[in-house]
Write an enzyme that holds these catalytic residues in place. Structure first.
Site, PDB file in Angstrom:
ATOM      1  N   LYS A   1       0.840  -1.217   0.000  1.00  0.00           N
ATOM      2  CA  LYS A   1       0.000   0.000   0.000  1.00  0.00           C
ATOM      3  C   LYS A   1       0.872   1.263   0.000  1.00  0.00           C
ATOM      4  O   LYS A   1       0.643   2.170  -0.776  1.00  0.00           O
ATOM      5  CB  LYS A   1      -0.925   0.041   1.232  1.00  0.00           C
ATOM      6  CG  LYS A   1      -1.844  -1.158   1.362  1.00  0.00           C
ATOM      7  CD  LYS A   1      -2.730  -1.051   2.592  1.00  0.00           C
ATOM      8  CE  LYS A   1      -1.991  -1.076   3.928  1.00  0.00           C
ATOM      9  NZ  LYS A   1      -1.269  -2.333   4.222  1.00  0.00           N
TER      10      LYS A   1
ATOM     11  N   ARG B   1      -9.516   1.719   8.583  1.00  0.00           N
ATOM     12  CA  ARG B   1      -8.977   0.450   9.021  1.00  0.00           C
ATOM     13  C   ARG B   1     -10.060  -0.432   9.632  1.00  0.00           C
ATOM     14  O   ARG B   1      -9.817  -1.561   9.983  1.00  0.00           O
ATOM     15  CB  ARG B   1      -7.954   0.773  10.093  1.00  0.00           C
ATOM     16  CG  ARG B   1      -6.871  -0.193  10.305  1.00  0.00           C
ATOM     17  CD  ARG B   1      -5.810  -0.052   9.281  1.00  0.00           C
ATOM     18  NE  ARG B   1      -4.581  -0.638   9.719  1.00  0.00           N
ATOM     19  CZ  ARG B   1      -3.398  -0.256   9.283  1.00  0.00           C
ATOM     20  NH1 ARG B   1      -3.291   0.705   8.409  1.00  0.00           N
ATOM     21  NH2 ARG B   1      -2.328  -0.858   9.699  1.00  0.00           N
TER      22      ARG B   1
ATOM     23  N   ARG C   1      12.095  -6.134   5.544  1.00  0.00           N
ATOM     24  CA  ARG C   1      12.107  -4.690   5.811  1.00  0.00           C
ATOM     25  C   ARG C   1      12.601  -4.400   7.231  1.00  0.00           C
ATOM     26  O   ARG C   1      13.414  -3.519   7.443  1.00  0.00           O
ATOM     27  CB  ARG C   1      10.706  -4.108   5.625  1.00  0.00           C
ATOM     28  CG  ARG C   1      10.681  -2.611   5.907  1.00  0.00           C
ATOM     29  CD  ARG C   1       9.321  -2.011   5.637  1.00  0.00           C
ATOM     30  NE  ARG C   1       8.311  -2.573   6.526  1.00  0.00           N
ATOM     31  CZ  ARG C   1       7.032  -2.248   6.493  1.00  0.00           C
ATOM     32  NH1 ARG C   1       6.597  -1.397   5.579  1.00  0.00           N
ATOM     33  NH2 ARG C   1       6.176  -2.787   7.340  1.00  0.00           N
TER      34      ARG C   1
ATOM     35  N   ARG D   1      11.005  -3.186  10.109  1.00  0.00           N
ATOM     36  CA  ARG D   1      10.552  -2.068  10.944  1.00  0.00           C
ATOM     37  C   ARG D   1      10.324  -2.592  12.364  1.00  0.00           C
ATOM     38  O   ARG D   1      10.295  -3.807  12.556  1.00  0.00           O
ATOM     39  CB  ARG D   1       9.214  -1.574  10.339  1.00  0.00           C
ATOM     40  CG  ARG D   1       8.966  -0.100  10.472  1.00  0.00           C
ATOM     41  CD  ARG D   1       7.814   0.342   9.569  1.00  0.00           C
ATOM     42  NE  ARG D   1       6.529  -0.257   9.945  1.00  0.00           N
ATOM     43  CZ  ARG D   1       5.433  -0.164   9.195  1.00  0.00           C
ATOM     44  NH1 ARG D   1       5.463   0.493   8.060  1.00  0.00           N
ATOM     45  NH2 ARG D   1       4.309  -0.739   9.592  1.00  0.00           N
TER      46      ARG D   1
ATOM     47  N   ARG E   1      -0.820  -8.478  13.329  1.00  0.00           N
ATOM     48  CA  ARG E   1      -1.332  -7.473  12.376  1.00  0.00           C
ATOM     49  C   ARG E   1      -2.205  -8.130  11.316  1.00  0.00           C
ATOM     50  O   ARG E   1      -3.241  -7.590  10.919  1.00  0.00           O
ATOM     51  CB  ARG E   1      -0.153  -6.733  11.718  1.00  0.00           C
ATOM     52  CG  ARG E   1       0.475  -5.694  12.641  1.00  0.00           C
ATOM     53  CD  ARG E   1       1.900  -5.364  12.270  1.00  0.00           C
ATOM     54  NE  ARG E   1       2.045  -4.745  10.973  1.00  0.00           N
ATOM     55  CZ  ARG E   1       3.204  -4.682  10.311  1.00  0.00           C
ATOM     56  NH1 ARG E   1       4.311  -5.195  10.845  1.00  0.00           N
ATOM     57  NH2 ARG E   1       3.261  -4.104   9.139  1.00  0.00           N
TER      58      ARG E   1
HETATM   59  P1  AP5 Z   1       4.763  -1.448   1.961  1.00  0.00           P
HETATM   60  O1  AP5 Z   1       4.514  -0.698   0.708  1.00  0.00           O
HETATM   61  O2  AP5 Z   1       5.225  -0.699   3.159  1.00  0.00           O
HETATM   62  O3  AP5 Z   1       3.456  -2.298   2.325  1.00  0.00           O
HETATM   63  P2  AP5 Z   1       2.196  -1.854   3.145  1.00  0.00           P
HETATM   64  O4  AP5 Z   1       1.035  -2.574   2.547  1.00  0.00           O
HETATM   65  O5  AP5 Z   1       2.104  -0.366   3.224  1.00  0.00           O
HETATM   66  O6  AP5 Z   1       2.600  -2.522   4.512  1.00  0.00           O
HETATM   67  P3  AP5 Z   1       2.803  -1.917   5.951  1.00  0.00           P
HETATM   68  O7  AP5 Z   1       3.454  -2.990   6.752  1.00  0.00           O
HETATM   69  O8  AP5 Z   1       3.518  -0.609   5.917  1.00  0.00           O
HETATM   70  O9  AP5 Z   1       1.294  -1.732   6.303  1.00  0.00           O
HETATM   71  P4  AP5 Z   1       0.585  -1.767   7.624  1.00  0.00           P
HETATM   72  O10 AP5 Z   1      -0.813  -1.603   7.183  1.00  0.00           O
HETATM   73  O11 AP5 Z   1       0.856  -2.913   8.509  1.00  0.00           O
HETATM   74  O12 AP5 Z   1       1.297  -0.526   8.355  1.00  0.00           O
HETATM   75  P5  AP5 Z   1       0.836   0.953   8.625  1.00  0.00           P
HETATM   76  O13 AP5 Z   1       2.037   1.793   8.539  1.00  0.00           O
HETATM   77  O14 AP5 Z   1      -0.370   1.341   7.850  1.00  0.00           O
HETATM   78  O15 AP5 Z   1       5.746  -2.651   1.611  1.00  0.00           O
HETATM   79  C1  AP5 Z   1       6.269  -3.496   2.615  1.00  0.00           C
HETATM   80  C2  AP5 Z   1       7.666  -3.964   2.181  1.00  0.00           C
HETATM   81  O16 AP5 Z   1       7.553  -4.742   0.992  1.00  0.00           O
HETATM   82  C3  AP5 Z   1       8.613  -2.820   1.838  1.00  0.00           C
HETATM   83  O17 AP5 Z   1       9.889  -3.149   2.250  1.00  0.00           O
HETATM   84  C4  AP5 Z   1       8.532  -2.714   0.315  1.00  0.00           C
HETATM   85  O18 AP5 Z   1       9.706  -2.205  -0.256  1.00  0.00           O
HETATM   86  C5  AP5 Z   1       8.285  -4.150  -0.074  1.00  0.00           C
HETATM   87  N1  AP5 Z   1       7.450  -4.290  -1.292  1.00  0.00           N
HETATM   88  C6  AP5 Z   1       6.289  -3.640  -1.555  1.00  0.00           C
HETATM   89  N2  AP5 Z   1       5.772  -4.041  -2.739  1.00  0.00           N
HETATM   90  C7  AP5 Z   1       6.649  -4.975  -3.214  1.00  0.00           C
HETATM   91  C8  AP5 Z   1       6.657  -5.768  -4.401  1.00  0.00           C
HETATM   92  N3  AP5 Z   1       5.678  -5.682  -5.327  1.00  0.00           N
HETATM   93  N4  AP5 Z   1       7.673  -6.627  -4.571  1.00  0.00           N
HETATM   94  C9  AP5 Z   1       8.666  -6.733  -3.652  1.00  0.00           C
HETATM   95  N5  AP5 Z   1       8.725  -6.000  -2.496  1.00  0.00           N
HETATM   96  C10 AP5 Z   1       7.712  -5.137  -2.296  1.00  0.00           C
HETATM   97  O19 AP5 Z   1       0.363   0.851  10.154  1.00  0.00           O
HETATM   98  C11 AP5 Z   1       1.269   0.538  11.189  1.00  0.00           C
HETATM   99  C12 AP5 Z   1       0.547   0.605  12.531  1.00  0.00           C
HETATM  100  O20 AP5 Z   1       0.042   1.946  12.734  1.00  0.00           O
HETATM  101  C13 AP5 Z   1      -0.691  -0.291  12.642  1.00  0.00           C
HETATM  102  O21 AP5 Z   1      -0.361  -1.607  13.037  1.00  0.00           O
HETATM  103  C14 AP5 Z   1      -1.501   0.473  13.707  1.00  0.00           C
HETATM  104  O22 AP5 Z   1      -0.990   0.235  14.998  1.00  0.00           O
HETATM  105  C15 AP5 Z   1      -1.237   1.922  13.362  1.00  0.00           C
HETATM  106  N6  AP5 Z   1      -2.225   2.473  12.423  1.00  0.00           N
HETATM  107  C16 AP5 Z   1      -1.992   2.909  11.138  1.00  0.00           C
HETATM  108  N7  AP5 Z   1      -3.119   3.345  10.578  1.00  0.00           N
HETATM  109  C17 AP5 Z   1      -4.104   3.178  11.499  1.00  0.00           C
HETATM  110  C18 AP5 Z   1      -5.493   3.418  11.499  1.00  0.00           C
HETATM  111  N8  AP5 Z   1      -6.120   3.921  10.422  1.00  0.00           N
HETATM  112  N9  AP5 Z   1      -6.198   3.114  12.615  1.00  0.00           N
HETATM  113  C19 AP5 Z   1      -5.598   2.623  13.719  1.00  0.00           C
HETATM  114  N10 AP5 Z   1      -4.277   2.349  13.775  1.00  0.00           N
HETATM  115  C20 AP5 Z   1      -3.529   2.632  12.672  1.00  0.00           C
END
Ligand code: AP5
Length: 182
Positions: free
Chosen positions: A15, A88, A127, A129, A140
């Site tokens: 995403k 979410r 990654r 993090r 998650r």
């Molecule tokens: P990336 O693009 O970062 O994937 P993503 O889908 O964004 O995954 P995230 O882990 O960042 O999402 P998430 O939903 O868990 O985290 P968020 O920050 O929203 O890609 C991931 C990796 O894969 C990268 O290294 C990338 O380079 C690689 N990659 C991508 N595409 C690829 C491809 N095609 N081929 C190869 N490699 C690839 O949320 C984190 C935390 O914040 C949550 O757990 C929660 O606690 C809080 N939070 C965030 N939003 C909310 C909300 N709305 N409500 C409540 N809590 C929230």
């Protein structure tokens, strides 16, 4: 092209990666609630201290905190926007609607990136993090299935959903998304 977008998908689906590409190509505001919360954590704000503890467990930060962040960022924006990681759950989705009605900017499409579990777990472990260890990733994923995945039917029933396969390499997925939105 549709310019008011939501990106849905499990952690690691791409995403954030795809939102960055699409927003740069099309001059959209990229609003990632994860990035905004991590900025609060890094800045050591009160909000960040509370949110960081929850994020490190892979759980969801409270709806009211997240909604207030989104509201602040969206108000007064006339260009297109892309919401990444928000909404979410159903409460967030339903709270977003009056907010968008008020600024007369309804959602035009919801992009779902579908990626196999083994692929996304591998990507997140690479990654590394702070919330990317196996135990937290599984939490998650479980929270995604229980709380976020119901939004797939919710937006599908509104005729907004566009599903794209996310297992391929980044540029291929980016082109699939662009095609789905044209
Ligand atoms: P990336 O693009 O970062 O994937 P993503 O889908 O964004 O995954 P995230 O882990 O960042 O999402 P998430 O939903 O868990 O985290 P968020 O920050 O929203 O890609 C991931 C990796 O894969 C990268 O290294 C990338 O380079 C690689 N990659 C991508 N595409 C690829 C491809 N095609 N081929 C190869 N490699 C690839 O949320 C984190 C935390 O914040 C949550 O757990 C929660 O606690 C809080 N939070 C965030 N939003 C909310 C909300 N709305 N409500 C409540 N809590 C929230």
């Amino acid at each position: 092209m549709n310019k008011r977008l939501i990106f849905l998908g499990p952690p690691g689906a791409g995403k954030g990666t795809q939102s960055s590409i699409l927003s740069q190509r099309n001059d959209l505001l990229h609003l990632s609630t994860g990035d905004l919360l991590r900025a609060e954590v890094s800045a050591g704000t009160d909000l960040g201290k509370k949110a960081g503890l929850i994020m490190d467990k892979g759980e969801l930060v409270s709806d009211s905190i997240v909604l207030s962040i989104v509201q602040k960022k969206l108000s007064g924006k006339s260009q297109g926007w892309l919401l990444d990681g928000f909404p979410r759950n159903l409460t967030q989705a339903q709270s977003l609607e009056p907010l968008l009605e008020e600024i007369n900017q309804p959602i035009q499409a919801v992009v779902l990136i579908e990626t196999n579990d083994d692929v996304l777990i591998q990507r997140l472990l690479e990654r590394g993090r702070t919330d990317d260890n196996e135990e937290v990733i599984r939490n998650r994923l479980q929270i995604y299935r229980a709380q976020t995945a119901p939004l797939i039917n919710y937006y599908d029933s509104k005729g907004l959903l566009k599903s794209v396969k996310g297992n391929d390499e980044i540029n291929i997925v980016a082109n699939l998304i662009q095609e789905a939105l044209n």
